[in-house]
Write an enzyme that holds these catalytic residues in place. Structure first.
Site, PDB file in Angstrom:
ATOM      1  N   GLN A  52     -37.646  63.775  -6.500  1.00 39.62           N
ATOM      2  CA  GLN A  52     -38.426  63.475  -6.938  1.00 39.62           C
ATOM      3  C   GLN A  52     -38.626  64.025  -9.221  1.00 39.62           C
ATOM      4  OE1 GLN A  52     -40.543  67.032  -5.503  1.00 39.62           O
ATOM      5  NE2 GLN A  52     -41.121  66.016  -3.595  1.00 39.62           N
TER       6      GLN A  52
ATOM      7  N   ASN B 141     -31.397  66.836  -2.636  1.00 39.80           N
ATOM      8  CA  ASN B 141     -32.481  67.173  -1.752  1.00 39.80           C
ATOM      9  C   ASN B 141     -33.653  66.629  -2.404  1.00 39.80           C
ATOM     10  OD1 ASN B 141     -33.824  69.356  -3.207  1.00 39.80           O
ATOM     11  ND2 ASN B 141     -32.873  70.528  -2.152  1.00 39.80           N
ATOM     12  N   SER B 142     -34.886  66.592  -1.403  1.00 37.81           N
ATOM     13  CA  SER B 142     -36.582  66.084  -2.488  1.00 37.81           C
ATOM     14  C   SER B 142     -36.619  66.918  -4.090  1.00 37.81           C
ATOM     15  CB  SER B 142     -37.469  66.609  -1.688  1.00 37.81           C
ATOM     16  OG  SER B 142     -37.633  68.571  -1.413  1.00 37.81           O
ATOM     17  N   ILE B 143     -36.014  67.837  -3.973  1.00 40.72           N
ATOM     18  CA  ILE B 143     -36.009  68.270  -5.583  1.00 40.72           C
ATOM     19  C   ILE B 143     -35.150  66.821  -6.487  1.00 40.72           C
ATOM     20  CG2 ILE B 143     -35.927  69.415  -7.306  1.00 40.72           C
ATOM     21  CD1 ILE B 143     -35.764  72.333  -5.142  1.00 40.72           C
ATOM     22  N   THR B 144     -34.517  66.561  -6.298  1.00 43.68           N
ATOM     23  CA  THR B 144     -33.767  65.244  -6.883  1.00 43.68           C
ATOM     24  C   THR B 144     -34.130  63.987  -7.056  1.00 43.68           C
ATOM     25  OG1 THR B 144     -31.216  66.458  -6.352  1.00 43.68           O
ATOM     26  CG2 THR B 144     -31.160  64.482  -7.253  1.00 43.68           C
TER      27      THR B 144
END
Length: 93
Positions: free
Chosen positions: A15, A10-13
């Site tokens: 970023q 997801n966005s953690i990946t």
């Protein structure tokens, strides 16, 4: 051709390639040894990831990635009945 390492999440990946991020550190560690491929999608859940699998990792692929790091769950944990309800994935699923 160098080995491929896929970061899928997801966005953690997504970023993770920011300054001092874990994806950037991984790329630095494997420089000239492996290609790091970023497949981070903001707002995605494990439900959406299952849909994407057939497109990102086709069964007939001649050279699959050497390693894949999968990072989902933060959006799945959104509470039902809130503004993030569309991201909620029940534990049973």
């Amino acid at each position: 051709m160098r080995p491929q390492i896929v970061l899928f999440g997801n966005s953690i990946t997504h970023q993770s390639f920011s300054s001092a991020g874990w994806g950037a550190a991984l790329t630095n560690t494997y420089a000239r040894k492996a290609d790091i491929m970023l497949r981070g999608y903001g707002g995605y859940t494990s439900r959406l990831a299952l849909f994407l699998l057939q497109y990102l990792f086709p069964l007939g692929c001649k050279k699959p990635p050497t390693a894949t790091i999968v990072f989902f769950g933060a959006n799945d944990a959104a509470l039902a009945g809130r503004t993030t309800d569309r991201q909620h994935v029940p534990i049973e699923e």
